[in-house]
Design a protein around this motif. Structure first.
Motif, short mmCIF file in Angstrom:
data_model
loop_
_atom_site.label_atom_id
_atom_site.label_comp_id
_atom_site.label_asym_id
_atom_site.label_seq_id
_atom_site.Cartn_x
_atom_site.Cartn_y
_atom_site.Cartn_z
N ASP A 85 16.42 5.64 -1.57
CA ASP A 85 16.42 4.17 -1.66
C ASP A 85 15.00 3.67 -1.92
OD1 ASP A 85 17.19 1.56 -1.66
OD2 ASP A 85 17.77 1.47 0.46
N GLU B 107 10.70 -0.81 -5.87
CA GLU B 107 10.31 -0.86 -7.28
C GLU B 107 8.98 -0.15 -7.50
OE1 GLU B 107 8.99 -4.07 -10.71
OE2 GLU B 107 10.51 -4.68 -9.24
N PRO C 223 17.81 1.08 -9.02
CA PRO C 223 18.50 0.24 -8.03
C PRO C 223 19.99 0.13 -8.27
CG PRO C 223 16.45 -0.80 -8.73
CD PRO C 223 16.66 0.39 -9.62
#
Length: 204
Positions: A109, A112, A137
């Protein structure tokens, strides 16, 4: 599949893959390991095959872009590139995808910033990177939803038998999956499921 071949000690892995195995999805860009177009997975880790000798891969498990999904289907990263328009000419795309798979394996996870840093060794001359960055994402979001669906299905009988009424909250992370259920008596019950990478879960 298992492959056995005699190779010259100077033969680069990318040439072995493309010329002897006829797997041309692995691209050649710079021949100096700068661009990353030749990236493959070697024993699960991304490697730039244009500066890796084929003899060093003896006994290794190698995955190229052709092997990441069954024929006629897309790997989630491939689907992400398609949905987010993360490719133009396609020269960098196989390497970008292989690198992204490795990134998500070690960081399921990423932020950016972590995505941009993770693919910084792979160059793209067309897209400006923004759409490539958007693919990860999407994969994370889709993966979480699939995981939620799977867990909800697995827990349906447990919920019914224990008298729980509904799921109130859900938190997915790399260590535990945290659920909160509402009993029919309106009493909130917090439940943590351990070992999220297993097909079997235990309430702890």
């Amino acid at each position: 599949q298992s492959v056995t071949a005699e190779v010259d000690s100077r033969l680069l892995l990318v040439h072995f893959i493309r010329e002897q195995l006829d797997l041309t999805g692995t691209h050649i860009g710079c021949d100096t390991s700068n661009c990353g177009a030749c990236t493959i997975l070697l024993n699960g880790m991304s490697v730039k095959s244009c500066t890796y000798l084929a003899v060093r891969a003896d006994g290794a498990d190698i995955t190229t872009i052709e092997g990441i999904a069954a024929e006629g289907t897309n790997h989630p990263i491939q689907q992400g590139f398609h949905d987010q328009h993360g490719l133009h000419c396609g020269s960098c795309t196989p390497g970008m995808i292989m690198r992204s798979i490795d990134l998500l394996k070690h960081n399921p996870d990423p932020t950016e910033e972590e995505i941009r840093w993770g693919i910084s060794g792979n160059l793209c001359r067309c897209t400006g990177y923004n759409n490539i960055v958007k693919t990860t994402p999407q994969v994370v979001t889709v993966g979480k939803q699939q995981k939620l669906n799977k867990l909800t299905s697995m827990l349906s009988n447990i919920i019914a038998n224990a008298g729980y009424y509904e799921i109130l909250t859900l938190a997915l992370n790399s260590k535990n999956d945290n659920f909160k259920f509402m009993r029919k008596t309106n009493e909130e019950i917090a439940v943590t499921l351990s070992n999220p990478k297993s097909s079997e879960y235990q309430i702890v």
